[in-house]
Design a protein around this motif. Sequence first.
Motif, PDB file in Angstrom:
ATOM      1  N   ASP A 108      -1.918   7.315   8.577  1.00 20.53           N
ATOM      2  CA  ASP A 108      -2.618   6.609   7.500  1.00 20.53           C
ATOM      3  C   ASP A 108      -1.995   6.887   6.139  1.00 20.53           C
ATOM      4  O   ASP A 108      -2.039   6.042   5.247  1.00 20.53           O
ATOM      5  N   LEU A 109      -1.444   8.087   5.978  1.00 18.37           N
ATOM      6  CA  LEU A 109      -0.801   8.458   4.724  1.00 18.37           C
ATOM      7  C   LEU A 109       0.564   9.064   5.021  1.00 18.37           C
ATOM      8  O   LEU A 109       0.706   9.863   5.946  1.00 18.37           O
ATOM      9  N   MET A 110       1.560   8.684   4.216  1.00 17.06           N
ATOM     10  CA  MET A 110       2.893   9.256   4.360  1.00 17.06           C
ATOM     11  C   MET A 110       3.510   9.453   2.981  1.00 17.06           C
ATOM     12  O   MET A 110       4.217   8.581   2.469  1.00 17.06           O
ATOM     13  N   ASN A 111       3.179  10.559   2.350  1.00 18.91           N
ATOM     14  CA  ASN A 111       3.837  11.013   1.118  1.00 18.91           C
ATOM     15  C   ASN A 111       3.456  10.261  -0.150  1.00 18.91           C
ATOM     16  O   ASN A 111       3.145  10.887  -1.156  1.00 18.91           O
ATOM     17  N   HIS A 134      -1.018  -6.115  -8.108  1.00 17.99           N
ATOM     18  CA  HIS A 134      -0.807  -4.704  -8.430  1.00 17.99           C
ATOM     19  C   HIS A 134      -1.990  -4.205  -9.242  1.00 17.99           C
ATOM     20  O   HIS A 134      -2.323  -4.780 -10.281  1.00 17.99           O
ATOM     21  N   PHE A 135      -2.640  -3.133  -8.751  1.00 15.69           N
ATOM     22  CA  PHE A 135      -3.793  -2.570  -9.449  1.00 15.69           C
ATOM     23  C   PHE A 135      -3.299  -1.441 -10.344  1.00 15.69           C
ATOM     24  O   PHE A 135      -2.830  -0.407  -9.873  1.00 15.69           O
ATOM     25  N   ASP A 136      -3.411  -1.661 -11.638  1.00 16.29           N
ATOM     26  CA  ASP A 136      -2.760  -0.827 -12.644  1.00 16.29           C
ATOM     27  C   ASP A 136      -3.677   0.321 -13.062  1.00 16.29           C
ATOM     28  O   ASP A 136      -4.203   0.351 -14.170  1.00 16.29           O
ATOM     29  N   ASN A 137      -3.852   1.260 -12.138  1.00 18.01           N
ATOM     30  CA  ASN A 137      -4.734   2.392 -12.395  1.00 18.01           C
ATOM     31  C   ASN A 137      -4.235   3.567 -11.567  1.00 18.01           C
ATOM     32  O   ASN A 137      -3.937   3.412 -10.385  1.00 18.01           O
ATOM     33  N   ALA A 138      -4.142   4.743 -12.188  1.00 18.84           N
ATOM     34  CA  ALA A 138      -3.554   5.901 -11.504  1.00 18.84           C
ATOM     35  C   ALA A 138      -4.568   6.722 -10.712  1.00 18.84           C
ATOM     36  O   ALA A 138      -4.180   7.631  -9.988  1.00 18.84           O
ATOM     37  N   ALA A 139      -5.851   6.412 -10.821  1.00 22.77           N
ATOM     38  CA  ALA A 139      -6.859   7.235 -10.149  1.00 22.77           C
ATOM     39  C   ALA A 139      -6.838   7.011  -8.637  1.00 22.77           C
ATOM     40  O   ALA A 139      -6.375   5.981  -8.145  1.00 22.77           O
ATOM     41  N   ILE A 140      -7.351   8.012  -7.886  1.00 23.80           N
ATOM     42  CA  ILE A 140      -7.413   7.889  -6.432  1.00 23.80           C
ATOM     43  C   ILE A 140      -8.460   6.847  -6.042  1.00 23.80           C
ATOM     44  O   ILE A 140      -9.337   6.491  -6.835  1.00 23.80           O
ATOM     45  N   GLY A 141      -8.365   6.363  -4.808  1.00 31.76           N
ATOM     46  CA  GLY A 141      -9.327   5.361  -4.353  1.00 31.76           C
ATOM     47  C   GLY A 141      -8.924   4.800  -3.011  1.00 31.76           C
ATOM     48  O   GLY A 141      -8.337   5.492  -2.174  1.00 31.76           O
ATOM     49  N   LEU A 191      -7.038   1.343   3.215  1.00 29.87           N
ATOM     50  CA  LEU A 191      -5.970   2.293   2.940  1.00 29.87           C
ATOM     51  C   LEU A 191      -6.372   3.259   1.834  1.00 29.87           C
ATOM     52  O   LEU A 191      -6.732   2.838   0.733  1.00 29.87           O
ATOM     53  N   GLN A 192      -6.293   4.541   2.135  1.00 38.43           N
ATOM     54  CA  GLN A 192      -6.583   5.543   1.118  1.00 38.43           C
ATOM     55  C   GLN A 192      -5.453   5.610   0.111  1.00 38.43           C
ATOM     56  O   GLN A 192      -4.275   5.569   0.472  1.00 38.43           O
ATOM     57  N   LEU A 193      -5.791   5.716  -1.165  1.00 35.02           N
ATOM     58  CA  LEU A 193      -4.803   5.845  -2.230  1.00 35.02           C
ATOM     59  C   LEU A 193      -4.822   7.283  -2.717  1.00 35.02           C
ATOM     60  O   LEU A 193      -5.542   7.656  -3.642  1.00 35.02           O
ATOM     61  N   TYR A 194      -4.056   8.115  -2.006  1.00 31.23           N
ATOM     62  CA  TYR A 194      -4.002   9.535  -2.305  1.00 31.23           C
ATOM     63  C   TYR A 194      -2.716  10.072  -1.685  1.00 31.23           C
ATOM     64  O   TYR A 194      -2.526   9.960  -0.480  1.00 31.23           O
ATOM     65  N   ASN A 195      -1.832  10.612  -2.483  1.00 31.39           N
ATOM     66  CA  ASN A 195      -0.526  11.032  -1.969  1.00 31.39           C
ATOM     67  C   ASN A 195      -0.635  12.323  -1.165  1.00 31.39           C
ATOM     68  O   ASN A 195      -1.074  13.354  -1.677  1.00 31.39           O
ATOM     69  N   ARG A 196      -0.233  12.251   0.111  1.00 32.50           N
ATOM     70  CA  ARG A 196      -0.264  13.427   0.973  1.00 32.50           C
ATOM     71  C   ARG A 196       0.738  13.226   2.113  1.00 32.50           C
ATOM     72  O   ARG A 196       0.857  12.130   2.654  1.00 32.50           O
ATOM     73  N   ALA A 197       1.437  14.289   2.478  1.00 35.85           N
ATOM     74  CA  ALA A 197       2.414  14.198   3.568  1.00 35.85           C
ATOM     75  C   ALA A 197       1.705  14.125   4.912  1.00 35.85           C
ATOM     76  O   ALA A 197       0.577  14.598   5.073  1.00 35.85           O
ATOM     77  N   SER A 198       2.388  13.520   5.898  1.00 33.57           N
ATOM     78  CA  SER A 198       1.884  13.462   7.279  1.00 33.57           C
ATOM     79  C   SER A 198       2.963  14.050   8.175  1.00 33.57           C
ATOM     80  O   SER A 198       3.993  13.423   8.410  1.00 33.57           O
ATOM     81  N   TYR A 199       2.733  15.273   8.663  1.00 32.88           N
ATOM     82  CA  TYR A 199       3.743  15.967   9.448  1.00 32.88           C
ATOM     83  C   TYR A 199       3.565  15.668  10.934  1.00 32.88           C
ATOM     84  O   TYR A 199       2.454  15.662  11.454  1.00 32.88           O
ATOM     85  N   GLY A 200       4.680  15.434  11.611  1.00 35.35           N
ATOM     86  CA  GLY A 200       4.655  15.277  13.060  1.00 35.35           C
ATOM     87  C   GLY A 200       4.028  13.985  13.543  1.00 35.35           C
ATOM     88  O   GLY A 200       3.589  13.899  14.675  1.00 35.35           O
ATOM     89  N   GLY A 236       0.794  -1.228   0.000  1.00 37.78           N
ATOM     90  CA  GLY A 236       0.000   0.000   0.000  1.00 37.78           C
ATOM     91  C   GLY A 236       0.820   1.269   0.000  1.00 37.78           C
ATOM     92  O   GLY A 236       0.264   2.367  -0.056  1.00 37.78           O
ATOM     93  N   GLY A 237       2.153   1.162   0.129  1.00 37.21           N
ATOM     94  CA  GLY A 237       2.971   2.366   0.123  1.00 37.21           C
ATOM     95  C   GLY A 237       3.404   2.784   1.511  1.00 37.21           C
ATOM     96  O   GLY A 237       3.351   2.004   2.464  1.00 37.21           O
ATOM     97  N   ALA A 238       3.819   4.043   1.650  1.00 38.63           N
ATOM     98  CA  ALA A 238       4.402   4.547   2.896  1.00 38.63           C
ATOM     99  C   ALA A 238       3.318   4.926   3.893  1.00 38.63           C
ATOM    100  O   ALA A 238       2.536   5.844   3.663  1.00 38.63           O
ATOM    101  N   ARG A 239       3.282   4.194   5.009  1.00 40.18           N
ATOM    102  CA  ARG A 239       2.334   4.451   6.089  1.00 40.18           C
ATOM    103  C   ARG A 239       2.981   3.988   7.390  1.00 40.18           C
ATOM    104  O   ARG A 239       3.938   3.219   7.375  1.00 40.18           O
ATOM    105  N   ALA A 240       2.458   4.450   8.503  1.00 38.49           N
ATOM    106  CA  ALA A 240       2.978   4.028   9.814  1.00 38.49           C
ATOM    107  C   ALA A 240       1.848   3.404  10.613  1.00 38.49           C
ATOM    108  O   ALA A 240       0.902   4.086  11.003  1.00 38.49           O
TER     109      ALA A 240
END
Length: 312
Positions: free
Chosen positions: A164-167, A182-189, A149-158, A134-138
């Motif tokens: 839930d999301l880390m970059n 691997h889900f081969d689609n670039a849209a958010i979800g 898991l949300q599929l949307y790139n966003r930083a998590s500060y502090g 799912g990518g970078a998460r803690a």
Amino acid sequence: VTALSFAQNANRSYLSHTWKKNSLEIKTNDGSYQIKYLSDKIVETSFIPNGEIFNPISEAIINTNQKSKVKLTDGVNALMLYSKDLTILIDKAPFKISYLKNGGFILSEKNGYIKKEAETLEFNITPEEKLYGGGARAFETMNRRGNRLQLYNRASYGYETHADLMNFCIPMVLSSKMYAVHFDNAAIGYLDLDSKKDNTLVYETISGRKTYQVIIGDTWDEITSNYTSLTGKQPLPPRWAFGNFSSRFGYHTQEEVERTIQKFEESKIPVDAIILDLYWFGKDIKGTMGNLDWDKDNFPNPDKMIADLSKK
């Protein structure tokens, strides 16, 4: 046998199939499947609903159509598509697609593609397997099963112990049963790793391709290698990139940059790069972040600064 006995979708029925150039097309009453092997251990499945045109262009994978020996058997009740290690079983009635590794069940489409509020791809998974990816998460544990898991790139500060999301996100799930999807689609979800605890993996999206690749391997190293052969392997960085970097929240002036490198030299500490993260584009981050020109008050001659640093 039990895992393969349930119908995929009561409203989806097999009509016909075409086998051509190692690619299988299956016509159903509500759309068509395109299934092709990208290697002996990677298979790609796409569903194209009736009325939609298939988009063959992937934003994620490179052309890895390696030569693989694939065979198709057509029985009265099922189709079987198989390479040396990876088998796809398509039951005709009731309709069902299942994936087998070395003859053992690993994954099957539960409802497959469904369009409700969102577009989803649903899969059956086994109760005992652990899910990663799912990518970078803690999270508190590396096993991410039970999370949506949300599929949307966003930083998590502090963040501390949870984020839930880390970059960056990757729409890919790894299983302890030594396969990946691997889900081969670039849209958010969303990537739902059995959050309802009903042994279901769900990929949710707002639009785009209904394409996924199933990847198998016998070790984590092999799965990773097969996955990166699909999405591309970055070249080895230059030797200096493995060296010591001078980096901080930001260097405020050209003088500070040059003085910092001078201190490294005086202390006989090797240094291969200095990272000008912030402030080169403005005196304050707010209102200037994203500017692509130098703050000439504090960096009066950036060309000379870079040239002098390059000589060192």
